[in-house]
Structures are given as C-alpha cells and as structure tokens.
Design an enzyme around this catalytic site. Structure first.
Site, PDB file in Angstrom:
ATOM      1  N   GLY A 159     -45.860  27.679  -0.067  1.00  0.00           N
ATOM      2  CA  GLY A 159     -45.147  27.282  -1.273  1.00  0.00           C
ATOM      3  C   GLY A 159     -44.168  26.166  -0.959  1.00  0.00           C
ATOM      4  N   SER A 160     -43.130  26.068  -1.760  1.00  0.00           N
ATOM      5  CA  SER A 160     -42.223  24.935  -1.612  1.00  0.00           C
ATOM      6  C   SER A 160     -41.237  25.147  -0.457  1.00  0.00           C
ATOM      7  CB  SER A 160     -41.442  24.732  -2.903  1.00  0.00           C
ATOM      8  OG  SER A 160     -40.536  25.798  -3.052  1.00  0.00           O
ATOM      9  N   THR A 161     -40.699  24.050   0.033  1.00  0.00           N
ATOM     10  CA  THR A 161     -39.721  24.119   1.128  1.00  0.00           C
ATOM     11  C   THR A 161     -38.475  24.884   0.684  1.00  0.00           C
ATOM     12  OG1 THR A 161     -40.544  22.102   2.134  1.00  0.00           O
ATOM     13  CG2 THR A 161     -38.269  22.690   2.640  1.00  0.00           C
ATOM     14  N   VAL A 195     -38.163  27.314  -1.517  1.00  0.00           N
ATOM     15  CA  VAL A 195     -38.394  28.766  -1.535  1.00  0.00           C
ATOM     16  C   VAL A 195     -38.601  29.275  -0.107  1.00  0.00           C
ATOM     17  CG1 VAL A 195     -39.916  30.593  -2.351  1.00  0.00           C
ATOM     18  CG2 VAL A 195     -39.282  28.745  -3.874  1.00  0.00           C
ATOM     19  N   GLY A 196     -39.269  28.483   0.720  1.00  0.00           N
ATOM     20  CA  GLY A 196     -39.463  28.878   2.123  1.00  0.00           C
ATOM     21  C   GLY A 196     -38.131  29.166   2.799  1.00  0.00           C
ATOM     22  N   GLU A 255     -45.954  27.754   5.249  1.00  0.00           N
ATOM     23  CA  GLU A 255     -46.684  26.498   5.000  1.00  0.00           C
ATOM     24  C   GLU A 255     -46.053  25.902   3.755  1.00  0.00           C
ATOM     25  OE1 GLU A 255     -48.949  24.139   3.053  1.00  0.00           O
ATOM     26  OE2 GLU A 255     -50.535  25.673   3.102  1.00  0.00           O
TER      27      GLU A 255
HETATM   28  C1  SIN Z   1     -52.862  23.093   0.335  1.00  0.00           C
HETATM   29  O1  SIN Z   1     -52.313  23.961   1.046  1.00  0.00           O
HETATM   30  O2  SIN Z   1     -52.393  22.705  -0.717  1.00  0.00           O
HETATM   31  C2  SIN Z   1     -54.151  22.475   0.821  1.00  0.00           C
HETATM   32  C3  SIN Z   1     -55.126  23.502   1.129  1.00  0.00           C
HETATM   33  C4  SIN Z   1     -56.188  23.021   2.049  1.00  0.00           C
HETATM   34  O3  SIN Z   1     -56.568  21.863   2.005  1.00  0.00           O
HETATM   35  O4  SIN Z   1     -56.622  23.836   2.862  1.00  0.00           O
END
Ligand code: SIN
Length: 522
Positions: free
Chosen positions: A266-268, A270-271, A288
């Site tokens: 999600g977003s930085t 919220v991370g 991520e």
């Molecule tokens: C994403 O996390 O937005 C991209 C997903 C991917 O390409 O595996």
C-alpha cells in the site's frame, strides 16, 4: 475512444461469486448484519454487498488461525506443496471466471485480467516448489565439542494487508491536510496481490488472516472458495472484509500478539503507520510501498523498443501499478522523436469497458483517482507542460474514465516529479547527461522500480548499479515475474516477494547447538 455498453459477467461457475467473508473454511456474514457496497468502476453500478466485519470478528479469525497453526505447521513440506499445487490448478481451471470478476470489480481489460490470473496462480505454483526446499545450514562451530545446525521454521500466524483505503479523506492525496496517511491502491491486482503473500506463507507452514481490498474483494473471495476445493485445512486461510472498519482492523492485525508477521502492500504513509503499530509487539514486517519510477531513454537506445517499453511500463492497468513509470526522462538528442512516436501510439489506444476486447484500456478505480490525475495534469499545464495526447476526462464513458495522456516539457517543480500519479499520464522530462539523469532519478524519497533504455553495455551496468531502486528494468518495461524478487528500497519499504527469497519473509531461523560431541574416541 468510444462509449461501450456496460456488461454484467456470467460466470461458468456462479458459486465463485461470494458476498461473504471467509473464516474457518466457511463463508460468513457480519454478526450485526452490517455490509458495504462494491461498485463496477466502469458503470459505477453497485455489483456486490460484502460484510462489514467488526474488530471482534477479526479477533475470532485470528484465534482460529492460531488454532489451525498447531497442526498445519507440522505438515510435511511436500504435503503443503501438493495443496498449493492443487490450488494453482484450480485457479487456472477457473481462469475465465476469475478474469471476469477482476474486470468487473477493477475495470482492467479482460486480456489483462486473464494475464493477472495466470500471474497470480504462478505464485502458488512457484511456492509449491519452494516448500520442500526450506533448507537449513550445517555450520562449523567455534568450539571443538560443539556442532551447529540451523532449521527454518514457520513464523506463525500472519496478517496480510493488501489494501488500506480511507473513507474520510476527500482527496486521498498524500500530504493532504485533511488526512495525510491515505492513498489506497492495492485493488490494482485483486488476485496477484493476495496470492503472492499467501503462497509463501503457506509454503512455510504459516496460517493467515488476510484483509481483502475493499474496492475489489470479490476476486479474493473466489480464490478463498478455491482454497476449500484444494483441501487447504479449515482455519489456515481466512479472508476478512470491511470498509469503514478497515483502520481498526489494520490496527488489530498489527497489534494482536498472536500475529507474528505482517505483510502490507500500500502507500508509504500507511506503511509508516502500520510499522509504528507493529512495534508494540515487535512483529516481523514486509512493506511494499509507493513508487515514483524513473524511466530513462538514452540517445543510444533503440527508440521503437523504448516507446514500446514506456507503453508497457506507463500504461499497464491504466497507470495504476506501483511499478509504473512516473517520470520519463528522455535525452536531448532523441527527445522530440521519442515524444512524437509515443504520442502517436497513445492516440491509438481504445478506452472503454474492459469486457470489450477491442478496448486496450479501462476506467480508473474511482473518482478520487481521476481527481488526482486531473490535479497533476492541471499543475503541469500551469507550469509550462504541453499536452501531446489526451489530457481530458472521458465523461461520456463515465466519471472514472480519463484519456491516456502524454505531456511534454515537464520540469522538476511539477507535482508529477515528486508524487506518484497512479494514472495514465506519461510525463516527459528532458535531460543531457548520464550523471544528471541518475541524480534526478535518485532524488525521489522512494525507490521501488526504475527503467532505462540504452544499447551501450558499459552504461547499462553503470546505470543499473547507480539507480536507487529495488528493481531495475534495463531495456524492458515489464519486470514483474514470480521468479524475480519484488520489493523496494528507501521509502518504498523492505522485504521481497516472489522468487527464492520470498519464503524467508515467513520463516525464522533457529540454530541448534549440539554440545559435547568432540572428536572420534578410542
Ligand atoms: C504493484 O504492486 O502495483 C505491481 C504489481 C506487479 O507488477 O507485480
């Protein structure tokens, strides 16, 4: 670009359409009967009503996952491999239905949705092959009497959070004075986001409670239905659903002591919040988070390949992936030619309902996403940007459609330079030298993906090494591959998904020292 009539998919197997959370192998409603609605982003019609679970129902799911862990962690890796392989087979057998659900709730064209189903299933196939290879080490000890080995063990119950939407913030723009932590975007891969977390967790012997994305829960619930058919034991996989209660449920997953690991996409903003929450019980974390990918075209690049790479990287899922090119830097000598060729191709896109096979691009997920795209375009035009293609909403198609757009003469004072647009805007910046562009690329606080095109092998090495990102595409605009580690550096987070490294995120290494062994005797 033209108006397409809106479609309701007919599933070959209607039992894959589930309007219920999945707990302990059963589809359940909220005890208080509360629900929230899911909308088709193309038509904006309501397409499903999903239970709004409370925190206490999520606590129940966590307790169930804890109980299921007792026996699941003792299953043989080969047994877990067979379960995952069966689940993979079922997903592929139901590829058409799952793709139809993805297009319905996410809007992406059916061909892309089919591709996503295959990509999502590949995480189960891959991790079915990794499960039996959870090897430990045999370590030469420093003490003559001792022998040291390591074993890898499942970390325990995992909380998997793929979305985190904010219902309070009208703009959902990071930095918004209203509510700074919200910009949800993980409805973008309704199948792959969840399988790339569940695959390694189950391979390692963990049990899970996953929070389904509120905009796109139907795909994850269909995949949960297939978990039952694949023989995944009850309680091992639990999928909880909520819209309004999402922040409280996220907090529960991050603070409940039974959960030993949280994986979040999600977003930085919220991370960072979840990381704070996880500190209360020192959970293992993988994050991520947001990207702002640079895409560099050097003057020695094959321009046709660079244009096609830019289209793949920028316009995949209408620009709604965290690895989409956000800042396209083009070297002075090829700037005009590259811009012209890119704009011509983009003008040829067809936008409309994802169900019509001639359409290359679908809607954005909701009006807030369109609003952010509009703001970025307006900001660029006000500061001297020039539209080469697109540049407007497509209101005749619906409120969530926006023209694929190319803007030239971008400069670093514009918002797109520092903020991820998450939409179909190719923003073209001009540069002169290798050093200059690497510095510009690395200015971002985030570092997820970066791309460049060049035919000079020495430059390819230099630039790939110098870019401050977790993933580099050298002469390609598509880096997503189950075999390749997915993850970022800097404020794009940490941890890797997929690949041979992905399973490590769900294990702990235990060392065992055998004392008093000594030398051969007698
Ligand atoms: C994403 O996390 O937005 C991209 C997903 C991917 O390409 O595996």
């Amino acid at each position: 670009m033209r108006l397409s009539s809106h479609v309701v998919p007919k599933l070959k197997d209607p039992s894959l359409f589930r309007e219920a959370a999945f707990i302990n192998g059963q589809f359940v409603q909220a005890k208080d009967g509360k629900t929230f609605d899911v909308h088709d982003p193309a038509s904006t019609d309501r397409i499903a009503t999903i239970p709004e679970l409370s925190v206490s129902e999520v606590q129940d799911a966590i307790n169930i996952a804890r109980d299921a862990l007792k026996s699941f962690r003792r299953t043989l890796p080969r047994e877990r491999a067979r379960m995952l392989r069966k689940w993979y087979d079922l997903i592929m057998e139901n590829q058409e239905d799952l793709a139809a659900l993805i297009t319905w709730e996410n809007g992406k064209p059916l061909a892309d949705a089919r591709g996503e189903v295959a990509y999502a299933a590949a995480f189960f196939e891959w991790f079915s092959e990794e499960a039996p290879r959870m090897y430990g080490d045999n370590i030469p000890a420093s003490v003559r009497e001792n022998r040291v080995v390591t074993v890898k063990q499942p970390i325990g119950v995992c909380g998997l959070i793929t979305p985190y939407a904010c219902t309070r913030c009208p703009s959902s723009i990071p930095g918004s004075p209203t509510h700074t932590i919200c910009f949800s975007k993980r409805w973008n891969f309704p199948a792959a986001m969840i399988t790339r977390k569940i695959g390694p967790a189950l391979a390692a012997g963990c049990t899970i409670v996953a929070k389904a994305p509120e905009e796109t829960p139907l795909t994850s619930l269909a995949i949960a239905e297939l978990a039952n058919r694949a023989g995944i034991p009850k309680g091992v996989v639990n999928v909880v659903t909520a819209l309004k209660n999402t922040p409280e449920i996220g907090k529960e997953l991050c603070t409940n002591p039974i959960i030993k690991k949280v994986s979040f996409t999600g977003s930085t903003g919220v991370g960072k919040l979840l990381m704070q929450q996880c500190s209360s019980t020192l959970k293992k974390l993988s994050l991520e988070l947001g990207g702002n990918a640079p895409f560099i075209v050097f003057d020695d690049a094959d321009l046709d390949k660079a244009v096609s790479g830019a289209i793949t990287s920028k316009f995949r899922s209408s620009g709604q992936t965290c690895v989409c090119a956000n800042r396209i830097y083009v070297q002075d000598a090829v700037y005009n030619e590259f811009s012209k060729r890119l704009a011509e191709k983009v003008k040829g896109f067809r936008v409309g309902s994802g169900y019509h096979l001639e359409n290359t691009h679908g809607p954005l997920i909701h009006e807030r996403a369109v609003g952010k795209v509009q703001d970025h375009v307006e900001d660029a035009l006000k500061k001297g940007g020039t539209v080469l293609a697109g540049g407007k909403g497509l209101d005749h198609l619906g409120p969530n459609f926006y023209e694929p757009t190319v803007i030239a003469n971008m400069t670093s004072d514009m918002r797109i330079h520092r903020e991820e647009t998450f939409g179909p805007i190719a923003a073209l910046f001009r540069f002169n030298s290798e050093n200059e562009v690497v510095d510009l690329a690395n200015e971002a606080e985030v570092g997820l993906a970066g791309y460049f095109f060049s035919s000079d092998i020495a430059r390819i090495w230099r630039v790939a090494e110098a870019l401050e990102v977790g993933m580099v595409g050298a002469n390609t605009g598509l880096i997503s591959d189950v075999a390749s580690p997915f993850g970022g550096v800097k404020e794009s987070g940490f941890g890797r998904e997929g690949s041979k490294y992905g399973i490590d995120e769900y294990t702990v290494i235990k060392s065992i020292t055998f004392g008093g062994v000594g030398e051969l005797q007698g």
